[in-house]
Design an enzyme around this catalytic site. Structure first.
Site, PDB file in Angstrom:
ATOM      1  N   GLU A  72       0.732  38.069  39.553  1.00  0.00           N
ATOM      2  CA  GLU A  72       1.564  39.022  40.279  1.00  0.00           C
ATOM      3  C   GLU A  72       2.906  39.145  39.572  1.00  0.00           C
ATOM      4  O   GLU A  72       3.394  38.192  38.957  1.00  0.00           O
ATOM      5  CB  GLU A  72       1.778  38.551  41.721  1.00  0.00           C
ATOM      6  CG  GLU A  72       2.634  39.503  42.550  1.00  0.00           C
ATOM      7  CD  GLU A  72       2.728  39.112  44.027  1.00  0.00           C
ATOM      8  OE1 GLU A  72       3.380  39.843  44.787  1.00  0.00           O
ATOM      9  OE2 GLU A  72       2.134  38.080  44.406  1.00  0.00           O
ATOM     10  N   ASN A 117       2.284  40.945  47.380  1.00  0.00           N
ATOM     11  CA  ASN A 117       3.296  41.732  48.072  1.00  0.00           C
ATOM     12  C   ASN A 117       3.916  42.796  47.155  1.00  0.00           C
ATOM     13  O   ASN A 117       4.303  43.869  47.601  1.00  0.00           O
ATOM     14  CB  ASN A 117       4.394  40.808  48.610  1.00  0.00           C
ATOM     15  CG  ASN A 117       3.901  39.888  49.698  1.00  0.00           C
ATOM     16  OD1 ASN A 117       2.794  40.036  50.213  1.00  0.00           O
ATOM     17  ND2 ASN A 117       4.713  38.906  50.055  1.00  0.00           N
ATOM     18  N   ASN A 217      -2.726  45.138  50.074  1.00  0.00           N
ATOM     19  CA  ASN A 217      -2.514  43.699  50.185  1.00  0.00           C
ATOM     20  C   ASN A 217      -1.849  43.358  51.506  1.00  0.00           C
ATOM     21  O   ASN A 217      -0.813  43.945  51.855  1.00  0.00           O
ATOM     22  CB  ASN A 217      -1.613  43.219  49.040  1.00  0.00           C
ATOM     23  CG  ASN A 217      -1.254  41.747  49.174  1.00  0.00           C
ATOM     24  OD1 ASN A 217      -2.073  40.872  48.899  1.00  0.00           O
ATOM     25  ND2 ASN A 217      -0.039  41.448  49.625  1.00  0.00           N
ATOM     26  N   GLU A 218      -2.442  42.441  52.249  1.00  0.00           N
ATOM     27  CA  GLU A 218      -1.842  41.853  53.461  1.00  0.00           C
ATOM     28  C   GLU A 218      -1.162  42.891  54.356  1.00  0.00           C
ATOM     29  O   GLU A 218      -0.037  42.696  54.817  1.00  0.00           O
ATOM     30  CB  GLU A 218      -0.859  40.751  53.085  1.00  0.00           C
ATOM     31  CG  GLU A 218      -1.540  39.551  52.451  1.00  0.00           C
ATOM     32  CD  GLU A 218      -0.604  38.368  52.219  1.00  0.00           C
ATOM     33  OE1 GLU A 218       0.613  38.487  52.490  1.00  0.00           O
ATOM     34  OE2 GLU A 218      -1.084  37.314  51.762  1.00  0.00           O
ATOM     35  N   TYR A 290      -3.041  29.490  52.496  1.00  0.00           N
ATOM     36  CA  TYR A 290      -2.344  28.490  51.700  1.00  0.00           C
ATOM     37  C   TYR A 290      -2.225  27.198  52.509  1.00  0.00           C
ATOM     38  O   TYR A 290      -2.168  27.228  53.737  1.00  0.00           O
ATOM     39  CB  TYR A 290      -0.958  28.987  51.288  1.00  0.00           C
ATOM     40  CG  TYR A 290      -1.002  30.167  50.352  1.00  0.00           C
ATOM     41  CD1 TYR A 290      -1.142  29.989  48.977  1.00  0.00           C
ATOM     42  CD2 TYR A 290      -0.900  31.474  50.837  1.00  0.00           C
ATOM     43  CE1 TYR A 290      -1.181  31.075  48.110  1.00  0.00           C
ATOM     44  CE2 TYR A 290      -0.934  32.557  49.977  1.00  0.00           C
ATOM     45  CZ  TYR A 290      -1.073  32.351  48.617  1.00  0.00           C
ATOM     46  OH  TYR A 290      -1.114  33.423  47.758  1.00  0.00           O
ATOM     47  N   GLU A 337      -6.657  34.971  47.773  1.00  0.00           N
ATOM     48  CA  GLU A 337      -5.434  34.167  47.666  1.00  0.00           C
ATOM     49  C   GLU A 337      -5.698  32.830  48.339  1.00  0.00           C
ATOM     50  O   GLU A 337      -5.924  32.779  49.545  1.00  0.00           O
ATOM     51  CB  GLU A 337      -4.220  34.863  48.303  1.00  0.00           C
ATOM     52  CG  GLU A 337      -3.669  36.024  47.499  1.00  0.00           C
ATOM     53  CD  GLU A 337      -2.325  36.527  48.015  1.00  0.00           C
ATOM     54  OE1 GLU A 337      -1.535  35.696  48.525  1.00  0.00           O
ATOM     55  OE2 GLU A 337      -2.080  37.742  47.913  1.00  0.00           O
ATOM     56  N   GLN A 396      -1.165  31.128  42.067  1.00  0.00           N
ATOM     57  CA  GLN A 396      -1.345  32.105  40.990  1.00  0.00           C
ATOM     58  C   GLN A 396      -1.646  31.366  39.697  1.00  0.00           C
ATOM     59  O   GLN A 396      -1.893  30.153  39.724  1.00  0.00           O
ATOM     60  CB  GLN A 396      -0.108  32.970  40.874  1.00  0.00           C
ATOM     61  CG  GLN A 396       0.112  33.848  42.109  1.00  0.00           C
ATOM     62  CD  GLN A 396       1.214  34.873  41.945  1.00  0.00           C
ATOM     63  OE1 GLN A 396       1.787  35.084  40.882  1.00  0.00           O
ATOM     64  NE2 GLN A 396       1.551  35.523  43.052  1.00  0.00           N
TER      65      GLN A 396
END
Length: 546
Positions: A72, A117, A217-218, A290, A337, A396
């Site tokens: 990212e 993001n 994304n999200e 996460y 993720e 990442q």
């Protein structure tokens, strides 16, 4: 009667010690039985876990896409991460050669790009064409300045050099359907249209042929630029998917946004609503999660069990929509993720106010041995669900909560988490087997009683090889592993490695990244179809048999 007490004797077996981990050691019957007995006797005080594997019981194939990663435009992931013109190892395009080498060694299959993001405010056309003419923009997601010196064509070039498949995300935050079909036309059409000819003018004569696309994304997260309700997002995801398929049809693999994590108040209802709108148009729904060591190591080591339940919940939501729609189609999970992320760490905070730096050091966690054990356990969990999890991305790749770290102008080095990922990617082959597991538990204050053993096995039918991956989640007690492999003919141990340390909170640094590495596991015995090994507390282990 305990399984270890009822094993038949074997005419020959193999043991692995510190000097023989890289090669098989076939010994005579007396020596083999003595070694197996010694292993059992020395582990007598250990708690025991038993696993049974049989080639007839397969969950599904080992999917290379499980070993994806994520790049990212965040912090130093791109700039001084994968890209640093003038670095001693960089090529003519500015790609760091040391990072390319480590990426290949890590065994990454796909790389998701450019966010995250970041993508919800991104204009893809800013990152193509002559670098001197590319605009500088504010990145609202990470309060930084984006120079756009790396963009779409550049990333595809890097992907080819790294030997990975690009997984592109489109902006459904501040943009929408038109921009998605524009970037698809630019990327995949051979020529003859305005955008495909622009790509050729920009130096990419051949189409990129990108088939893997994330639809935003999200979008459930209030922090996301262009945050939407489930109904709003489901509609635009379906509309975008249908428009993209008008260009490229079923050659595309499309991922709709699932919940940002399982703690979101809309989790479950988000998946139901989005899939009710887009089920027929997408191939995957994303999962993000996460895991953090918040101070209680037992809670941290239960992460695999938490991920396991999270996956089961998502499967239930998918199958509910499938049932209601009376559909014969399966939608799978893209766990695009996942990682350990010490979110509350004071290191490298996000900029604020009038400070908009270029490529600041953000989210540069230093990972411990315990973190690496958790990462190994999370990979075990993803493999166990290979029937429903068809893709995953470690978030990442470089510097930002990453297995690879770099110093600007200096060295690249491996974090602890590099090792279980690289070894699993290298040696998980063939089919994932459904194991029968009997394990003692350990107590997590937050999650209750959790199995001490987490394990998975893979079987390559072509070569006959069996690889067992195991984690002892206990923080205090060793665990004797008894594995019944008698359904496989002619096996011998060829390698046994473990990753552990007396101090599970040891972490690598630029100055010392090699003091704690995977090392040969002593005392492994294979006797009459039974494998015996002792797993240290807070350890990840790989045992390969051929």
């Amino acid at each position: 009667m305990a399984p270890s007490e009822s094993r038949p004797s074997a005419p020959a077996s193999a043991t692995v010690g510190p000097d023989s981990a890289q090669a098989s050691a076939t010994v005579g019957p007396d020596s083999a039985q003595a070694s197996a007995k010694a292993g059992r006797d020395s582990a007598q005080a250990s708690r025991a876990a038993t696993v049974t594997a049989n080639p007839a019981f397969a969950v599904g194939p080992v999917r290379r896409e499980t070993f994806g990663a994520f790049v990212e435009h965040l912090g130093r992931c791109v700039y001084t991460g994968i890209y640093e013109p003038g670095h001693p190892t960089s090529d003519e395009a500015g790609w760091r050669g040391d990072v390319l080498e480590l990426t290949r060694e890590l065994g990454v299959s796909t790389v998701r790009y450019p966010g995250g993001n970041f993508v919800s405010g991104y204009r893809w056309e800013d990152g193509v064409g002559p670098k001197a003419e590319r605009p500088v923009r504010l990145d609202l997601a990470w309060h930084s300045t984006e120079t756009n010196q790396v963009g779409l064509d550049d990333f595809v070039d890097w992907s080819r050099k790294a030997g990975v498949e690009p997984m592109m995300a489109v902006n459904l935050g501040t943009r929408g359907v038109q921009e998605a079909i524009d970037v698809l036309e630019y990327s995949n059409l051979p020529g003859g249209t305005a955008l495909s000819d622009l790509r050729r003018k920009n130096g990419a004569e051949e189409p990129h042929n990108i088939t893997f696309w994330c639809l935003g994304n999200e979008m459930d997260g209030p922090w996301q630029i262009g945050h939407k309700t489930a109904q709003e997002y489901g509609r635009i995801a379906a509309e975008t998917a249908r428009a993209m398929r008008m260009i490229a049809g079923d050659t595309l693999r499309l991922v709709a946004c699932g919940s940002s994590n399982g703690r979101m108040p809309t989790f479950g209802e988000w998946e139901r609503t989005v899939l009710s709108e887009a089920y027929d148009d997408v191939d995957y729904i994303s999962a993000h999660h996460y895991f953090e060591n918040a101070g209680v190591l037992e809670d941290h080591l239960a992460a695999g069990a938490v991920m396991d339940q999270f996956i089961r919940d998502i499967v239930a939501h998918i199958d509910h929509v499938k049932s209601v729609r009376k559909s014969s189609k399966d939608v799978h999970i893209s766990f695009d993720e996942w990682n350990v992320w010490h979110i509350n760490s004071p290191r490298t905070p996000i900029p604020s106010g009038t400070d908009w730096p270029e490529a600041p050091a953000l989210l540069e966690d230093l990972y411990t041995v315990a973190d690496a054990v958790v990462v190994g356990d999370l990979l075990i969990t993803l493999l166990r669900h290979t029937d429903r999890v068809h893709s995953a991305s470690l978030a990442q790749l470089v510097n930002v909560i990453a297995p690879i770290m770099t110093a600007p102008g200096g060295a690249a080095w491996k974090q602890t988490t590099f090792h279980p990922f690289a070894l699993t990617s290298a040696h998980a082959r063939g089919e994932v087997l459904q194991l029968a597991v009997e394990s003692p538990s350990f107590a997590s204050p937050l999650h209750g009683e959790v199995p001490a053993l987490s394990a998975v096995a893979t079987h390559d039918r072509e070569t006959g090889a069996v690889t067992l991956f195991a984690v002892n989640r206990s923080t205090t007690e060793p665990l004797r592993l008894d594995a019944d492999l008698s359904a496989f003919a002619g096996l011998r141990v060829v390698e046994a490695l473990t990753f552990a340390n007396e101090d599970p909170l040891w972490h690598a640094t630029e100055q010392d990244s090699t003091s704690v590495l995977p090392s040969p596991l002593e005392g492994v015995a294979y006797d009459g179809g039974w494998l015996t090994a002792e797993l240290s507390p807070v350890s990840w282990t790989m045992i390969r048999l051929a």
